[in-house]
Design a protein around this motif. Structure first.
Motif, PDB file in Angstrom:
ATOM      1  N   ARG A 486     -32.461 -38.682 -29.389  1.00 17.78           N
ATOM      2  CA  ARG A 486     -31.468 -38.150 -28.466  1.00 17.78           C
ATOM      3  C   ARG A 486     -31.046 -36.739 -28.857  1.00 17.78           C
ATOM      4  O   ARG A 486     -30.965 -35.840 -28.019  1.00 17.78           O
ATOM      5  CB  ARG A 486     -30.252 -39.081 -28.428  1.00 17.78           C
ATOM      6  CG  ARG A 486     -30.487 -40.387 -27.694  1.00 17.78           C
ATOM      7  CD  ARG A 486     -29.173 -41.084 -27.399  1.00 17.78           C
ATOM      8  NE  ARG A 486     -28.467 -41.422 -28.619  1.00 17.78           N
ATOM      9  CZ  ARG A 486     -28.620 -42.566 -29.270  1.00 17.78           C
ATOM     10  NH1 ARG A 486     -29.462 -43.478 -28.811  1.00 17.78           N
ATOM     11  NH2 ARG A 486     -27.939 -42.809 -30.365  1.00 17.78           N
ATOM     12  N   LEU A 487     -30.794 -36.545 -30.156  1.00 13.06           N
ATOM     13  CA  LEU A 487     -30.406 -35.215 -30.623  1.00 13.06           C
ATOM     14  C   LEU A 487     -31.536 -34.213 -30.397  1.00 13.06           C
ATOM     15  O   LEU A 487     -31.308 -33.067 -29.997  1.00 13.06           O
ATOM     16  CB  LEU A 487     -30.038 -35.270 -32.110  1.00 13.06           C
ATOM     17  CG  LEU A 487     -28.709 -35.974 -32.435  1.00 13.06           C
ATOM     18  CD1 LEU A 487     -28.557 -36.099 -33.935  1.00 13.06           C
ATOM     19  CD2 LEU A 487     -27.545 -35.193 -31.839  1.00 13.06           C
ATOM     20  N   SER A 488     -32.770 -34.665 -30.661  1.00  6.53           N
ATOM     21  CA  SER A 488     -33.926 -33.782 -30.479  1.00  6.53           C
ATOM     22  C   SER A 488     -34.078 -33.391 -29.020  1.00  6.53           C
ATOM     23  O   SER A 488     -34.347 -32.237 -28.685  1.00  6.53           O
ATOM     24  CB  SER A 488     -35.183 -34.488 -30.982  1.00  6.53           C
ATOM     25  OG  SER A 488     -36.320 -33.704 -30.743  1.00  6.53           O
ATOM     26  N   PHE A 489     -33.876 -34.401 -28.142  1.00  5.34           N
ATOM     27  CA  PHE A 489     -33.995 -34.122 -26.710  1.00  5.34           C
ATOM     28  C   PHE A 489     -32.953 -33.091 -26.265  1.00  5.34           C
ATOM     29  O   PHE A 489     -33.265 -32.122 -25.579  1.00  5.34           O
ATOM     30  CB  PHE A 489     -33.822 -35.440 -25.947  1.00  5.34           C
ATOM     31  CG  PHE A 489     -33.886 -35.283 -24.451  1.00  5.34           C
ATOM     32  CD1 PHE A 489     -35.095 -35.130 -23.803  1.00  5.34           C
ATOM     33  CD2 PHE A 489     -32.721 -35.281 -23.694  1.00  5.34           C
ATOM     34  CE1 PHE A 489     -35.150 -34.979 -22.429  1.00  5.34           C
ATOM     35  CE2 PHE A 489     -32.766 -35.131 -22.328  1.00  5.34           C
ATOM     36  CZ  PHE A 489     -33.986 -34.989 -21.694  1.00  5.34           C
ATOM     37  N   HIS A 493     -33.575 -29.132 -24.992  1.00  8.16           N
ATOM     38  CA  HIS A 493     -33.095 -28.633 -23.712  1.00  8.16           C
ATOM     39  C   HIS A 493     -32.252 -27.373 -23.888  1.00  8.16           C
ATOM     40  O   HIS A 493     -32.397 -26.397 -23.138  1.00  8.16           O
ATOM     41  CB  HIS A 493     -32.271 -29.712 -23.004  1.00  8.16           C
ATOM     42  CG  HIS A 493     -33.115 -30.662 -22.195  1.00  8.16           C
ATOM     43  ND1 HIS A 493     -34.037 -31.493 -22.761  1.00  8.16           N
ATOM     44  CD2 HIS A 493     -33.192 -30.866 -20.841  1.00  8.16           C
ATOM     45  CE1 HIS A 493     -34.638 -32.196 -21.815  1.00  8.16           C
ATOM     46  NE2 HIS A 493     -34.137 -31.829 -20.622  1.00  8.16           N
ATOM     47  N   TYR A 494     -31.364 -27.394 -24.879  1.00  8.98           N
ATOM     48  CA  TYR A 494     -30.553 -26.203 -25.136  1.00  8.98           C
ATOM     49  C   TYR A 494     -31.428 -25.015 -25.513  1.00  8.98           C
ATOM     50  O   TYR A 494     -31.203 -23.874 -25.077  1.00  8.98           O
ATOM     51  CB  TYR A 494     -29.541 -26.482 -26.264  1.00  8.98           C
ATOM     52  CG  TYR A 494     -28.315 -27.215 -25.786  1.00  8.98           C
ATOM     53  CD1 TYR A 494     -27.570 -26.730 -24.705  1.00  8.98           C
ATOM     54  CD2 TYR A 494     -27.880 -28.372 -26.423  1.00  8.98           C
ATOM     55  CE1 TYR A 494     -26.432 -27.399 -24.272  1.00  8.98           C
ATOM     56  CE2 TYR A 494     -26.741 -29.048 -25.987  1.00  8.98           C
ATOM     57  CZ  TYR A 494     -26.025 -28.547 -24.901  1.00  8.98           C
ATOM     58  OH  TYR A 494     -24.912 -29.198 -24.459  1.00  8.98           O
ATOM     59  N   LEU A 495     -32.442 -25.259 -26.308  1.00  9.89           N
ATOM     60  CA  LEU A 495     -33.335 -24.183 -26.733  1.00  9.89           C
ATOM     61  C   LEU A 495     -34.080 -23.605 -25.535  1.00  9.89           C
ATOM     62  O   LEU A 495     -34.259 -22.378 -25.405  1.00  9.89           O
ATOM     63  CB  LEU A 495     -34.323 -24.715 -27.784  1.00  9.89           C
ATOM     64  CG  LEU A 495     -35.285 -23.705 -28.393  1.00  9.89           C
ATOM     65  CD1 LEU A 495     -34.505 -22.615 -29.134  1.00  9.89           C
ATOM     66  CD2 LEU A 495     -36.246 -24.393 -29.344  1.00  9.89           C
ATOM     67  N   PHE A 496     -34.528 -24.487 -24.634  1.00 14.51           N
ATOM     68  CA  PHE A 496     -35.250 -24.041 -23.456  1.00 14.51           C
ATOM     69  C   PHE A 496     -34.363 -23.141 -22.578  1.00 14.51           C
ATOM     70  O   PHE A 496     -34.784 -22.066 -22.145  1.00 14.51           O
ATOM     71  CB  PHE A 496     -35.717 -25.265 -22.663  1.00 14.51           C
ATOM     72  CG  PHE A 496     -36.404 -24.939 -21.376  1.00 14.51           C
ATOM     73  CD1 PHE A 496     -37.695 -24.389 -21.362  1.00 14.51           C
ATOM     74  CD2 PHE A 496     -35.764 -25.154 -20.160  1.00 14.51           C
ATOM     75  CE1 PHE A 496     -38.307 -24.090 -20.162  1.00 14.51           C
ATOM     76  CE2 PHE A 496     -36.384 -24.848 -18.972  1.00 14.51           C
ATOM     77  CZ  PHE A 496     -37.672 -24.307 -18.968  1.00 14.51           C
TER      78      PHE A 496
END
Length: 545
Positions: A486-489, A493-496
């Protein structure tokens, strides 16, 4: 909870790959039995125990098998121990799914029959089992899984099994009565559901087991020394740091105090007393059928004969229950040092105002088979019914028996010694264990929720108590992995979006820069034209001005 009890009577779904299995072999004195248990994955609550149930076959019958005689017959040839148990182990292996064999624990626990053997013979039998059983069966089996258990361990396992079936370890259910348990140096007192004590009278021995909530119940050094061998402290929980399942249980077994053995002791006592009385008073009481000893513990008119060491005593019943109970009182003190005293032996205090007991075996047979009073025990009602029975003539009792007025389990032996056994049970309960005559919380029973509860259930509950840690660790890993995903997801998304924002900002900055350049070029364009107007082009040779 009631639905779960109904489900326990259904056939076990062996196609369910999530189920776990366990096998317990009870090596007793007269025979050996194998029990197969199963349980679903632990629910993840560290305060809950495994939900262990007895396996049932496709016909919904309990998976259990018995062979005779006991394993002690292999004492002279210990290499025969594994062949002796082979039919039981094959039976268990046929019911446990083959894919589960390697993760199914097997426990071989030996009781009274093995305890009577010398330690050298015990060790030889166990060594054969530890060496050869793994060569034939894939069960999870090691040296610690085969042992001779003490009477104290057997009593603790029985206590665990009964309380587990009654749901007394389910502390989240607040419907039942609670008690306050002192944990000593381990923390503040704990309030939890009240457990039940058990009374079990067999043919040869008597056993009692109950929880002792107060750690300060020992008042003298003598009691402290006695308590070391009679009190068992253990944690049923999977985590030793959690005290919710810490129990302190008093367990004691009294050899010679079972119903049949007590009758033998009584007959020897009466025979010796009668012969002494005859010598002192020059009488012939009990020496012939014409002058029998009038036994208050036999129904009126019933004739019996006692033979001991070449001496014969003729008896005839006179059916006096009160006199019988009084005559039995000295037997509570044991006999000639060969049996422990039920009166003098240390017994942990019982809070009769907040306790509950179940009576099994002879406690149930004595109240139910003839008197039909099984279930909730009432001393006045029991005494009244016992007196009425004892006062009847033997012919009347046998006529009632033939007429089917008694339980289907009653036989001639029960009819003959019911008067004695009812008086003995009364004395053991109220004089030996000091139960008040108005004690309201004793139930006599043969089954618990329509099924017989074996000590083997308590044994596997105790032996597998740490298994939930495996499921809890796996659950923690799964939760940590899911959390990481979940954290990775979210992080991706924030990075994108950040990357898109940077690109947009770069494009905007680039366009703004182009715009400034363009404006600067526009402002400089008129000056260039003026400068071009003033330029004088030189004339070449031959040019005309």
């Amino acid at each position: 909870r009631y639905l779960a009890r109904a489900e326990e009577l259904m056939a076990t779904d062996t196609e369910d790959s999530s189920l776990n299995y366990g096998v317990v072999v009870d090596c007793g004195s007269s025979g050996s039995r194998v029990f197969v248990y199963f349980w679903p994955p632990h629910n993840g609550n560290p305060h809950d125990l495994l939900d262990i149930r007895q396996m049932r076959d496709r016909s919904s019958r309990p998976v259990v098998k018995k062979i005779k005689p006991g394993i002690s017959v292999t004492a002279a040839a210990p290499e025969q121990a594994t062949p002796y148990l082979r039919p039981l182990l094959r039976f268990a292996a046929a019911h446990v799914p083959a894919r589960k064999h390697k993760e199914t624990p097997l426990y071989i626990l030996c009781t009274a029959g093995m305890r009577l053997l010398p330690e050298r013979q015990q060790a030889a039998i166990l060594e054969d089992l530890v060496t050869n059983v793994p060569l034939e069966f894939d069960f999870l089996f090691s040296k610690s899984h085969a042992e001779v258990i003490s009477g104290k361990q057997e009593g603790v396992y029985s206590w665990i099994g009964i309380n587990f079936v009654l749901g007394r370890f389910d502390h989240e259910d607040e419907e039942d009565t609670v008690i306050t348990v002192a944990l000593g140096d381990q923390g503040k007192p704990l309030v939890r559901k009240r457990t039940v004590g058990i009374l079990d009278m067999g043919g040869a021995s008597l056993q009692i087991a109950y929880e002792v909530p107060d750690s300060g119940a020992i008042s003298s050094p003598q009691q402290e020394e006695a308590a070391k061998s009679l009190l068992a402290e253990f944690n049923l929980g999977c985590d030793v740091q959690h005290t919710g399942h810490m129990y302190r249980v008093y367990v004691n077994t009294f050899l010679g105090f079972g119903g049949n053995f007590a009758r033998q002791r009584y007959e020897e006592h009466v025979l010796n007393q009668t012969y002494v009385h005859n010598r002192l008073h020059n009488q012939q009481t009990g020496l012939s059928p014409e002058m029998p000893f009038l036994d208050p513990c036999l129904p009126v008119g019933l004739e019996d004969t006692v033979v001991r060491g070449g001496q014969t005593l003729y008896m005839r019943g006179r059916g006096d229950w009160q006199a019988c109970a009084k005559l039995l009182q000295p037997l509570l003190a044991g006999s000639n040092g060969s049996h422990a005293s039920l009166v003098e032996t240390y017994k942990a205090p019982i809070d009769f105002s907040n306790s509950e007991f179940y009576g099994f075996s002879e406690f149930f047979y004595c109240t139910e088979d003839v008197l039909r009073l099984g279930g909730q025990y009432s001393a006045p009602t029991f005494v009244s019914a016992a007196q009425e029975y004892c006062s009847q003539r033997w012919e009347v009792l046998t006529q009632r028996f033939r007429g089917g007025l008694y339980s289907a389990h009653a036989d001639q032996h029960r009819l003959k010694y019911q008067c004695f056994k009812s008086a003995w049970m009364y004395q053991v309960l109220h004089e030996g264990f000091q139960f008040p005559l108005d004690y309201p919380s004793l139930r006599t029973a043969q089954l618990v929720y329509d099924r017989e509860v074996q000590w083997t259930l308590g044994a596997i509950l105790y032996k597998t108590r740490f298994l939930p840690l495996r499921d809890l660790r796996q659950e923690s890993i799964r939760q940590a992995h899911a959390s990481w995903l979940r954290l990775s997801f979210v992080y991706n998304h924030y990075l994108f979006f950040a990357c898109i924002l940077v690109v947009v900002l770069a494009i905007v900055l680039y366009l703004l820069r182009l715009r400034r350049i363009h404006r600067r070029q526009l402002r400089s364009a008129p000056h260039t034209l003026l400068w071009l107007d003033k330029v004088v082009v030189p004339l070449g040779p031959g040019s005309v001005p």
